[in-house]
Design a protein around this motif. Structure first.
Motif, PDB file in Angstrom:
ATOM      1  N   ARG A   1       0.846  -1.198   0.000  1.00 41.43           N
ATOM      2  CA  ARG A   1       0.000   0.000   0.000  1.00 41.43           C
ATOM      3  C   ARG A   1       0.879   1.245   0.000  1.00 41.43           C
ATOM      4  O   ARG A   1       1.817   1.359   0.793  1.00 41.43           O
ATOM      5  CB  ARG A   1      -0.915   0.000   1.228  1.00 41.43           C
ATOM      6  CG  ARG A   1      -1.785   1.235   1.372  1.00 41.43           C
ATOM      7  CD  ARG A   1      -2.587   1.141   2.654  1.00 41.43           C
ATOM      8  NE  ARG A   1      -3.421   2.317   2.882  1.00 41.43           N
ATOM      9  CZ  ARG A   1      -4.179   2.507   3.966  1.00 41.43           C
ATOM     10  NH1 ARG A   1      -4.189   1.586   4.919  1.00 41.43           N
ATOM     11  NH2 ARG A   1      -4.897   3.597   4.098  1.00 41.43           N
TER      12      ARG A   1
ATOM     13  N   THR B   1       0.082   9.246  -2.968  1.00 41.50           N
ATOM     14  CA  THR B   1       0.813   8.976  -4.201  1.00 41.50           C
ATOM     15  C   THR B   1      -0.046   9.321  -5.406  1.00 41.50           C
ATOM     16  O   THR B   1      -1.219   9.678  -5.279  1.00 41.50           O
ATOM     17  CB  THR B   1       1.247   7.499  -4.235  1.00 41.50           C
ATOM     18  OG1 THR B   1       2.149   7.298  -5.321  1.00 41.50           O
ATOM     19  CG2 THR B   1       0.048   6.573  -4.387  1.00 41.50           C
TER      20      THR B   1
ATOM     21  N   TYR C   1      -1.289   8.289  -9.605  1.00 42.64           N
ATOM     22  CA  TYR C   1      -1.535   7.132 -10.472  1.00 42.64           C
ATOM     23  C   TYR C   1      -0.240   6.718 -11.156  1.00 42.64           C
ATOM     24  O   TYR C   1       0.055   5.522 -11.273  1.00 42.64           O
ATOM     25  CB  TYR C   1      -2.601   7.479 -11.505  1.00 42.64           C
ATOM     26  CG  TYR C   1      -2.927   6.344 -12.462  1.00 42.64           C
ATOM     27  CD1 TYR C   1      -3.932   5.430 -12.166  1.00 42.64           C
ATOM     28  CD2 TYR C   1      -2.223   6.184 -13.653  1.00 42.64           C
ATOM     29  CE1 TYR C   1      -4.229   4.390 -13.040  1.00 42.64           C
ATOM     30  CE2 TYR C   1      -2.504   5.149 -14.524  1.00 42.64           C
ATOM     31  CZ  TYR C   1      -3.515   4.256 -14.211  1.00 42.64           C
ATOM     32  OH  TYR C   1      -3.795   3.222 -15.080  1.00 42.64           O
TER      33      TYR C   1
ATOM     34  N   CYS D   1       1.938   4.830  -8.807  1.00 42.29           N
ATOM     35  CA  CYS D   1       1.341   3.512  -8.580  1.00 42.29           C
ATOM     36  C   CYS D   1       1.682   2.572  -9.741  1.00 42.29           C
ATOM     37  O   CYS D   1       2.099   1.431  -9.539  1.00 42.29           O
ATOM     38  CB  CYS D   1      -0.170   3.666  -8.428  1.00 42.29           C
ATOM     39  SG  CYS D   1      -1.035   2.192  -7.840  1.00 42.29           S
TER      40      CYS D   1
ATOM     41  N   CYS E   1       4.191  -0.880  -9.636  1.00 41.24           N
ATOM     42  CA  CYS E   1       3.772  -2.221 -10.062  1.00 41.24           C
ATOM     43  C   CYS E   1       4.630  -2.707 -11.226  1.00 41.24           C
ATOM     44  O   CYS E   1       5.022  -3.872 -11.283  1.00 41.24           O
ATOM     45  CB  CYS E   1       2.298  -2.204 -10.452  1.00 41.24           C
ATOM     46  SG  CYS E   1       1.592  -3.846 -10.768  1.00 41.24           S
TER      47      CYS E   1
ATOM     48  N   PHE F   1      -2.749  -3.401  -9.959  1.00 43.45           N
ATOM     49  CA  PHE F   1      -2.815  -2.364  -8.928  1.00 43.45           C
ATOM     50  C   PHE F   1      -4.169  -1.674  -9.002  1.00 43.45           C
ATOM     51  O   PHE F   1      -4.815  -1.639 -10.056  1.00 43.45           O
ATOM     52  CB  PHE F   1      -1.691  -1.336  -9.088  1.00 43.45           C
ATOM     53  CG  PHE F   1      -1.777  -0.494 -10.335  1.00 43.45           C
ATOM     54  CD1 PHE F   1      -2.542   0.675 -10.366  1.00 43.45           C
ATOM     55  CD2 PHE F   1      -1.092  -0.853 -11.484  1.00 43.45           C
ATOM     56  CE1 PHE F   1      -2.623   1.451 -11.511  1.00 43.45           C
ATOM     57  CE2 PHE F   1      -1.164  -0.080 -12.636  1.00 43.45           C
ATOM     58  CZ  PHE F   1      -1.933   1.076 -12.644  1.00 43.45           C
TER      59      PHE F   1
ATOM     60  N   TYR G   1      -5.852   2.069  -7.933  1.00 41.50           N
ATOM     61  CA  TYR G   1      -5.546   3.423  -7.484  1.00 41.50           C
ATOM     62  C   TYR G   1      -6.830   4.167  -7.174  1.00 41.50           C
ATOM     63  O   TYR G   1      -7.755   4.201  -7.989  1.00 41.50           O
ATOM     64  CB  TYR G   1      -4.760   4.188  -8.547  1.00 41.50           C
ATOM     65  CG  TYR G   1      -4.398   5.594  -8.104  1.00 41.50           C
ATOM     66  CD1 TYR G   1      -3.437   5.798  -7.113  1.00 41.50           C
ATOM     67  CD2 TYR G   1      -5.029   6.710  -8.646  1.00 41.50           C
ATOM     68  CE1 TYR G   1      -3.111   7.072  -6.683  1.00 41.50           C
ATOM     69  CE2 TYR G   1      -4.710   7.994  -8.233  1.00 41.50           C
ATOM     70  CZ  TYR G   1      -3.759   8.166  -7.240  1.00 41.50           C
ATOM     71  OH  TYR G   1      -3.449   9.441  -6.813  1.00 41.50           O
TER      72      TYR G   1
ATOM     73  N   GLU H   1      -4.350   6.908  -2.978  1.00 39.51           N
ATOM     74  CA  GLU H   1      -3.961   5.635  -2.372  1.00 39.51           C
ATOM     75  C   GLU H   1      -3.763   4.579  -3.454  1.00 39.51           C
ATOM     76  O   GLU H   1      -4.556   4.464  -4.386  1.00 39.51           O
ATOM     77  CB  GLU H   1      -5.066   5.194  -1.408  1.00 39.51           C
ATOM     78  CG  GLU H   1      -4.708   4.118  -0.435  1.00 39.51           C
ATOM     79  CD  GLU H   1      -5.819   3.945   0.594  1.00 39.51           C
ATOM     80  OE1 GLU H   1      -5.658   4.450   1.719  1.00 39.51           O
ATOM     81  OE2 GLU H   1      -6.858   3.343   0.270  1.00 39.51           O
ATOM     82  N   CYS H   2      -2.687   3.813  -3.318  1.00 42.04           N
ATOM     83  CA  CYS H   2      -2.337   2.770  -4.286  1.00 42.04           C
ATOM     84  C   CYS H   2      -2.235   1.419  -3.582  1.00 42.04           C
ATOM     85  O   CYS H   2      -1.565   1.295  -2.555  1.00 42.04           O
ATOM     86  CB  CYS H   2      -1.000   3.116  -4.947  1.00 42.04           C
ATOM     87  SG  CYS H   2      -0.295   1.798  -5.966  1.00 42.04           S
ATOM     88  N   TRP H   3      -2.899   0.418  -4.165  1.00 41.58           N
ATOM     89  CA  TRP H   3      -2.838  -0.943  -3.628  1.00 41.58           C
ATOM     90  C   TRP H   3      -2.199  -1.853  -4.675  1.00 41.58           C
ATOM     91  O   TRP H   3      -2.697  -1.965  -5.799  1.00 41.58           O
ATOM     92  CB  TRP H   3      -4.228  -1.453  -3.283  1.00 41.58           C
ATOM     93  CG  TRP H   3      -4.874  -0.705  -2.156  1.00 41.58           C
ATOM     94  CD1 TRP H   3      -5.628   0.422  -2.239  1.00 41.58           C
ATOM     95  CD2 TRP H   3      -4.791  -1.031  -0.767  1.00 41.58           C
ATOM     96  NE1 TRP H   3      -6.025   0.839  -0.998  1.00 41.58           N
ATOM     97  CE2 TRP H   3      -5.528  -0.046  -0.058  1.00 41.58           C
ATOM     98  CE3 TRP H   3      -4.181  -2.051  -0.041  1.00 41.58           C
ATOM     99  CZ2 TRP H   3      -5.664  -0.059   1.318  1.00 41.58           C
ATOM    100  CZ3 TRP H   3      -4.315  -2.070   1.339  1.00 41.58           C
ATOM    101  CH2 TRP H   3      -5.050  -1.083   1.994  1.00 41.58           C
ATOM    102  N   LEU H   4      -1.107  -2.511  -4.312  1.00 45.73           N
ATOM    103  CA  LEU H   4      -0.431  -3.449  -5.200  1.00 45.73           C
ATOM    104  C   LEU H   4      -0.959  -4.849  -4.925  1.00 45.73           C
ATOM    105  O   LEU H   4      -1.120  -5.252  -3.763  1.00 45.73           O
ATOM    106  CB  LEU H   4       1.078  -3.408  -4.985  1.00 45.73           C
ATOM    107  CG  LEU H   4       1.742  -2.042  -5.158  1.00 45.73           C
ATOM    108  CD1 LEU H   4       3.241  -2.155  -4.901  1.00 45.73           C
ATOM    109  CD2 LEU H   4       1.468  -1.462  -6.544  1.00 45.73           C
TER     110      LEU H   4
END
Length: 385
Positions: free
Chosen positions: A334, A338, A340, A343, A347, A356, A358, A364-367
């Motif tokens: 996470r 950040t 896009y 993010c 990745c 990912f 976004y 917020e970015c989730w990998l």
């Protein structure tokens, strides 16, 4: 990178080729492979008539066509539960039409691997025998729920090039990848799962259940001049811009222009010394002017153009972008506060990252290390390798 042979049947006479497809909605939408229909001047579905101009996701070899069905079709349901290594599967389609019988055919096998070549998690490796004409047909579990779409086999040409004879190595696009494509096209699908007391169906019972949903796809002639949503090759756009249809330019946005045309979007960039690239969102008629560009990412709703001065440095990535779609689960990293772009880069540079999500509002970015089931979610941009 290995090259897979498409399994679309070519013939000397018309129709020029054939494949398979299956109903995904009751009102006439049929899912198949992009390589089955993308070069067709006319597409026919025996018993259903002429199909619409296809909607293509060339990056994932998926296509949607629509027929004017006299009666509601019997759509297949996607399975909610994840695919398991080794589970029994069935592939259905119309292989070797014109050589074998014209009837639908069924083959059985197993899921051999949960990824394709070079660990590509968009694919499943399957042992169900695949022949020319199987392309676009469904791969289902023992309950008749969709797991994937038959797409390719390991070709003899590739085997000869690498000096290895690979036997019965076949691939299917995951149903979860197809679900993202369908959601991006605003086509709703049905999901299902086995009831606790339900016994697995026999192969014969499965054939009886699934066969009415599967169709032969006939391709006639060349598609010269026919419109489609396929990803294009680079085209000079004039005034120092290179166009790429079906791509989003990843860079730094400095201006958003709403309710505009692509031509006006491009003209705005040409007339602005800061502009190095644009992304035009066809669905929302929105233009994004960018003062830098690093990469291109597949997006069937987008049209990109970038400066010829950036041609040598722009990376054409294998990512596909989906707006308003999330894929819960599989998160391993996470990033807060950040962008896009950051993010995407995070990745891209991590071999463990398969996708990912976004969230622009939260920055917020989730990998994600695996692909799950997609679902609509406003404000989320999903990128899939």
């Amino acid at each position: 990178m290995f090259v897979l042979s498409g399994v679309c049947l070519a013939q000397a006479e018309t129709p020029s080729s054939s494949g398979s497809g299956f109903a995904i909605t009751s009102d006439g939408w049929i899912l198949t492979n992009a390589h089955v229909v993308k070069d067709c001047r006319r597409i026919e579905v025996p018993g259903q008539g002429v199909a619409s101009v296809p909607r293509l996701d060339a990056a994932n070899d998926l296509a949607l066509i629509k027929v004017d069905a006299a009666r509601p079709l019997a759509p297949l349901q996607l399975r909610r539960a994840p695919v398991r290594l080794g589970e029994d599967i069935i592939a259905i389609g119309y292989p070797l039409s014109g050589l074998l019988s014209d009837s639908i055919k069924i083959t059985t096998g197993n899921v051999n691997a949960l990824a394709g070549l070079q660990n590509d998690t968009r694919f499943l490796q399957i042992s169900t025998p695949i022949q020319p004409g199987n392309s676009g047909g469904p791969v289902v579990d023992r309950d008749g729920f969709l797991l994937g779409i038959t797409t390719a086999t390991f070709s003899k040409k590739v085997a000869d090039e690498i000096g290895i004879t690979a036997q019965n190595v076949n691939f299917a696009i995951r149903a979860s990848v197809a679900d993202m494509f369908l959601q991006a096209q605003s086509v709703s699908v049905q999901f299902g799962e086995r009831a606790p007391e339900q016994a697995a169906l026999s192969t014969a019972d499965l054939a009886d259940r699934i066969a009415p949903s599967v169709f032969q796809i006939l391709c006639y002639g060349s598609a010269e001049g026919q419109p489609s949503a396929a990803v294009s090759s680079p085209q000079p756009a004039g005034a120092g811009l290179i166009e790429r249809a079906g791509y989003d330019a990843i860079g730094f946005d400095y201006q958003l222009i709403r309710e505009t045309s692509y031509a006006d979007c491009r003209a705005s960039c040409v007339g602005d010394g800061r502009c190095q690239a644009i992304t035009y969102n066809v669905k929302h008629r929105a233009c994004f002017l960018k003062n830098n560009v690093m990469a291109l990412i597949h997006n069937t709703d987008a049209q990109a153009a970038y400066s010829t001065a950036k041609a040598a440095s722009v990376v054409v990535s294998e990512f596909t972008s989906y707006s308003g779609i999330d894929m819960p689960g599989g998160d391993y990293g996470r990033l807060n506060q950040t962008t896009y772009l950051d993010c995407f880069v995070a990745c891209l540079g991590d071999n463990a990252c398969r996708a990912f999500a976004y969230i622009a509002k939260k920055k917020e970015c989730w990998l994600k290390e695996r692909l799950g089931s997609a679902e609509p979610k406003s404000g989320v941009d999903l990128g899939v390798k």
